[in-house]
Write a protein that holds these residues in place. Structure first.
Motif, PDB file in Angstrom:
ATOM      1  N   ARG A   1      34.122  40.092  47.234  1.00 59.05           N
ATOM      2  CA  ARG A   1      35.028  39.757  46.136  1.00 59.05           C
ATOM      3  C   ARG A   1      34.645  38.376  45.633  1.00 59.05           C
ATOM      4  O   ARG A   1      35.029  37.361  46.219  1.00 59.05           O
ATOM      5  CB  ARG A   1      36.482  39.770  46.609  1.00 59.05           C
ATOM      6  CG  ARG A   1      36.934  41.099  47.187  1.00 59.05           C
ATOM      7  CD  ARG A   1      38.355  41.042  47.742  1.00 59.05           C
ATOM      8  NE  ARG A   1      38.746  42.311  48.327  1.00 59.05           N
ATOM      9  CZ  ARG A   1      39.921  42.556  48.896  1.00 59.05           C
ATOM     10  NH1 ARG A   1      40.831  41.580  48.950  1.00 59.05           N
ATOM     11  NH2 ARG A   1      40.191  43.740  49.405  1.00 59.05           N
ATOM     12  N   PHE A   2      33.879  38.343  44.545  1.00 59.12           N
ATOM     13  CA  PHE A   2      33.367  37.055  44.089  1.00 59.12           C
ATOM     14  C   PHE A   2      34.375  36.356  43.182  1.00 59.12           C
ATOM     15  O   PHE A   2      34.894  35.295  43.521  1.00 59.12           O
ATOM     16  CB  PHE A   2      32.026  37.239  43.383  1.00 59.12           C
ATOM     17  CG  PHE A   2      31.365  35.946  43.007  1.00 59.12           C
ATOM     18  CD1 PHE A   2      31.038  35.012  43.976  1.00 59.12           C
ATOM     19  CD2 PHE A   2      31.058  35.660  41.685  1.00 59.12           C
ATOM     20  CE1 PHE A   2      30.431  33.802  43.640  1.00 59.12           C
ATOM     21  CE2 PHE A   2      30.449  34.466  41.332  1.00 59.12           C
ATOM     22  CZ  PHE A   2      30.147  33.532  42.313  1.00 59.12           C
ATOM     23  N   ILE A   3      34.682  36.912  42.028  1.00 58.63           N
ATOM     24  CA  ILE A   3      35.694  36.331  41.142  1.00 58.63           C
ATOM     25  C   ILE A   3      36.808  37.356  40.946  1.00 58.63           C
ATOM     26  O   ILE A   3      36.545  38.515  40.606  1.00 58.63           O
ATOM     27  CB  ILE A   3      35.090  35.945  39.779  1.00 58.63           C
ATOM     28  CG1 ILE A   3      34.134  34.756  39.945  1.00 58.63           C
ATOM     29  CG2 ILE A   3      36.190  35.596  38.777  1.00 58.63           C
ATOM     30  CD1 ILE A   3      33.455  34.326  38.657  1.00 58.63           C
ATOM     31  N   ASP A   4      38.034  36.927  41.174  1.00 62.15           N
ATOM     32  CA  ASP A   4      39.205  37.790  40.997  1.00 62.15           C
ATOM     33  C   ASP A   4      40.268  36.965  40.285  1.00 62.15           C
ATOM     34  O   ASP A   4      40.920  36.118  40.892  1.00 62.15           O
ATOM     35  CB  ASP A   4      39.707  38.290  42.353  1.00 62.15           C
ATOM     36  CG  ASP A   4      40.867  39.278  42.218  1.00 62.15           C
ATOM     37  OD1 ASP A   4      41.185  39.667  41.081  1.00 62.15           O
ATOM     38  OD2 ASP A   4      41.453  39.645  43.257  1.00 62.15           O
ATOM     39  N   GLN A   5      40.425  37.194  38.979  1.00 64.72           N
ATOM     40  CA  GLN A   5      41.396  36.433  38.207  1.00 64.72           C
ATOM     41  C   GLN A   5      41.836  37.259  37.004  1.00 64.72           C
ATOM     42  O   GLN A   5      41.046  37.966  36.386  1.00 64.72           O
ATOM     43  CB  GLN A   5      40.818  35.095  37.747  1.00 64.72           C
ATOM     44  CG  GLN A   5      39.535  35.190  36.938  1.00 64.72           C
ATOM     45  CD  GLN A   5      38.868  33.841  36.706  1.00 64.72           C
ATOM     46  OE1 GLN A   5      39.041  32.893  37.469  1.00 64.72           O
ATOM     47  NE2 GLN A   5      38.102  33.751  35.624  1.00 64.72           N
ATOM     48  N   SER A   6      43.101  37.182  36.671  1.00 63.47           N
ATOM     49  CA  SER A   6      43.652  38.006  35.597  1.00 63.47           C
ATOM     50  C   SER A   6      43.412  37.400  34.225  1.00 63.47           C
ATOM     51  O   SER A   6      43.500  38.102  33.212  1.00 63.47           O
ATOM     52  CB  SER A   6      45.148  38.220  35.813  1.00 63.47           C
ATOM     53  OG  SER A   6      45.825  36.970  35.832  1.00 63.47           O
ATOM     54  N   SER A   7      43.121  36.105  34.174  1.00 59.96           N
ATOM     55  CA  SER A   7      42.894  35.472  32.876  1.00 59.96           C
ATOM     56  C   SER A   7      42.001  34.255  33.046  1.00 59.96           C
ATOM     57  O   SER A   7      41.840  33.723  34.151  1.00 59.96           O
ATOM     58  CB  SER A   7      44.218  35.055  32.227  1.00 59.96           C
ATOM     59  OG  SER A   7      44.869  34.069  33.011  1.00 59.96           O
TER      60      SER A   7
END
Length: 713
Positions: A247-253
């Motif tokens: 899981r490298f980048i996990d962001q909603s915005s």
């Protein structure tokens, strides 16, 4: 794509060729692939096989080479190289290594192989079987090899099936950009032993508006990154700078301006859990961001993109061995360009746009090379507005998938169906299309699917090459079984070679125009035209001129053509109208047009009442020398005798009709079976049969329980 270098398939080799008038399909790749079945071997060749669940069916070219201990496969190097990536499979639960030889000399390095990332089960997906048999392993050889040199792989204690080898000349590692913030300056461990997560976060925070540098090395991240915006993450090259995380980048915005380039991210995803964000990117990078020069492997999904990703560019990257999609624009994507990438061995759609929660618009998949998606499509467009799919090369699709799917399958709501103009141009599909076990019939190399709603967008399919499809080239279907129409489709400029069954597989009502479509070595017939449900309507193929090699039509809608079967001669005594698509100017209640061709004399079509004249039309699928009609009403004595005034008309194209038998009264009497026979002139030749009813002494409507058409007088 530079005009001087394009990619094409030849026997056993992915190589470069001179450009033609239309740009060749696929990405410009930094490697050249050689198929194992074209190499020298002491092992056993397997395949070709297209059967879901077999090892060969998931291999590139549907063939591979199986090595037992002591056996080898020896590749002739196609270009100068110092590195190789190998696609392989080992039996479930096993691991081991391959010895590597260069020009007969064993090198010190071995190539590890494992089943750890393979053999995926997704029991919640209808029609799925255990799949995802192959994996990739890469190796820097430690020396240069030249075109014509020999590189061999030899099995040791574990059986290994070798599929394809990618030979590449890897350049020197890049140097740190001036002014950048190195993750090692914040404590990252390039040995891969320590946890570098906080060091990456600190470097990102320190480099706002600048560059985070990832030096050569291996870096372990134990949790995902978030809050990434206005920064460039840059490595020394995808063979040198390697981040290990699922899981490298996990962001909603994100406010955007994120640029990710020139390193590898290697995951540890060994199964598919759709509720887990086991992705290289999950969510949003924000507007005006980019991903380039990346190597992404062993994730669930490469990029699962939601939220604002306007004007994102994803280019010149490799996405390998994902248990689900390679990349999915999951709604609200505007101005996105995905181009020049290589994708292999996806467990779902390799590239997808899915217009959930908002329409993807003005976005494109261009010049990508896709190989071996093993449980869905190479490229899938699920809804969206003004979408383009251009100059892609897709090969070896497996179960539940086409090479390219243009679809209104929504999966969830709210969904935005296809709208505007959908451009599908310059694509090459090789061994694409597969059996759908849920339908128990095949999916074409290129599928247009009104799955959950009618297709009303303009769909332009141009400059297409379809080679060695195991089944059909172009399919038009309403995959949800509801019979929604497929409209406004033009296929202009296509070369079709060696289809297993047909060129056009029409299973939905609607229409398409075909122009300059040439076909050779067609397996069974040119056209299968059998819309489902049978009463849903007709599919009209308009000949726009310049077509050749596919004029015949499959003769029996009660059976599916099998590859290489040949078109059976129709029974001369057969009812040509039975089960064929029927339409009418009007119907009363449940008494629909298909009732007159369903083989049941007790069900019937009844036109709109008190609205003479009314007409009923059936598409026989091909032009026939029809000589006799038998018209029926239900045989029950409850039906009183009556006379219907009927004109018989015919057409070969569905648009221009001529009178075959002029207006006449036909007596229907239960005492004599409630049938009437109409003899047709010896010159009659028609595909579309129309009966126009202008009067009925027993009821103010046209009525037929069966309309039967025969070749015999």
């Amino acid at each position: 794509m530079p005009a001087a270098m394009v990619v094409a398939l030849s026997a056993g080799l992915l190589t470069t060729t001179a450009p033609t008038a239309h740009a060749a399909a696929g990405a410009t790749l930094p490697f050249t692939s050689v198929e194992a079945e074209s190499a020298a071997t002491t092992g056993t060749k397997i395949g070709p096989d297209h059967t879901q669940g077999t090892l060969a069916s998931e291999a590139s070219g549907r063939q591979a080479v199986r090595l037992s201990a002591g056996q080898r496969v020896e590749f002739t190097v196609p270009r100068a190289a110092n590195a190789v990536n190998l696609s392989y499979s080992v039996p479930d639960g096993q691991s081991g290594s391959l010895d590597v030889y260069v020009n007969g000399t064993k090198i010190a390095k071995t190539l590890p192989v494992t089943s750890k990332y393979s053999y995926i089960d997704t029991s919640w997906i209808p029609g799925a079987k255990t799949h995802h048999f192959f994996d990739d392993a890469r190796l820097l050889l430690g020396q240069d090899v030249q075109q014509g040199d020999k590189v061999a792989f030899q099995a040791t204690g574990t059986q290994v099936t070798v599929d394809v080898a990618d030979f590449e000349q890897v350049g020197q590692a890049a140097s740190q950009p001036a002014g950048s913030v190195s993750v090692t300056s914040k404590g990252a461990d390039p040995s891969g032993n320590g946890d570098s997560t906080q060091a990456f976060r600190d470097a990102i925070a320190a480099a706002q508006g600048g560059v985070v540098w990832i030096p050569p090395g291996d870096y372990k991240l134990t949790s995902s990154l978030s809050g990434v915006q206005n920064v460039t993450l840059q490595g020394a090259g995808s063979w040198y700078s390697v981040v290990h995380t699922s899981r490298f980048i996990d962001q909603s915005s994100s406010s955007g301006g994120v640029h990710i380039k020139d390193f590898a991210v290697m995951g540890e995803v060994t199964e598919r859990v759709d509720s887990n964000p086991d992705n290289f990117v999950n969510g949003a990078l924000g507007p005006n961001s980019s991903v380039s020069g990346m190597w992404i492997q062993h994730m669930k999904v490469g990029l699962w993109l939601m939220g604002n990703n306007d004007n994102l560019v994803v280019e010149n990257s490799r996405i390998l061995d994902t248990t689900a999609d390679g990349l999915n624009l999951n709604g609200n994507a505007h101005g996105v360009r995905v181009r020049g990438n290589f994708l292999r061995n996806q467990g779902d759609d390799s590239l997808a746009m899915w217009s959930l929660n908002g329409a993807d618009s003005n976005s494109s998949f261009e010049s990508n090379t896709i190989s071996q998606p093993n449980l869905a499509n190479g490229i899938a467009i699920y809804g969206g507005t003004d979408i383009a799919v251009r100059n892609n090369l897709v090969s070896d699709t497996n179960a539940l998938g086409s090479g390219i799917a243009i679809s209104n399958q929504k999966f969830l709501d709210p969904f935005s169906p296809l709208a505007g103009t959908i451009t599908v141009d310059g694509n090459t599909l090789v061994r694409a299309g597969a059996m759908n076990p849920n339908w128990n019939h095949p999916m074409g190399a290129l599928r247009v699917d009104s799955y959950d709603s009618a297709i009303n967008a303009t769909v332009n399919i141009t400059n297409t090459t379809v080679t060695d499809s195991p089944y059909s080239a172009f399919e038009f279907v309403s995959g949800g079984g509801q019979g929604y129409p497929v409209r406004n489709v033009t296929v202009d400029g296509a070369t079709v070679k060696n289809t297993g069954t047909v060129v056009v597989q029409a299973e939905a009502q609607g229409a398409a125009t075909f122009r300059n479509v040439s076909a050779t070595a067609v397996g069974v017939a040119g056209v299968y035209n059998c819309p489902y449900p049978a009463s849903s309507g007709t599919f009209t193929l308009t000949d726009g001129g310049g077509n050749s090699g596919w004029s015949s039509t499959w003769s029996d809608c009660s059976t599916w053509p099998q590859p290489g079967q040949g078109n059976p001669d129709p029974d001369p005594g057969r009812n040509l109208a039975k089960g064929r698509p029927a339409t009418a100017t009007g119907s009363q209640d449940v008494y629909t047009p298909g009732k007159a061709v369903d083989g049941d004399a007790n069900s019937y079509w009844e036109s709109t009442n008190n609205a003479f004249p009314q007409s009923w039309t059936v598409d026989l699928g091909s032009s026939y020398a029809v000589r006799r009609l038998v018209l029926k009403l239900p045989p029950s004595s409850a039906w009183g005798a009556r006379t219907q005034t009927i004109t018989v008309l015919g057409s070969t194209d569905g648009s221009s009709y001529a009178t075959v038998v002029g207006s006449a009264g036909y007596r229907f009497d239960p005492a004599s079976g409630n049938t009437a026979t109409v003899a047709l002139p010896a010159s009659t030749n028609l595909r579309y049969l129309r009966l126009s009813v202008s009067a009925n002494t027993g009821w103010p409507a046209g009525q037929f329980s069966e309309v039967e058409a025969y070749l015999t007088s």
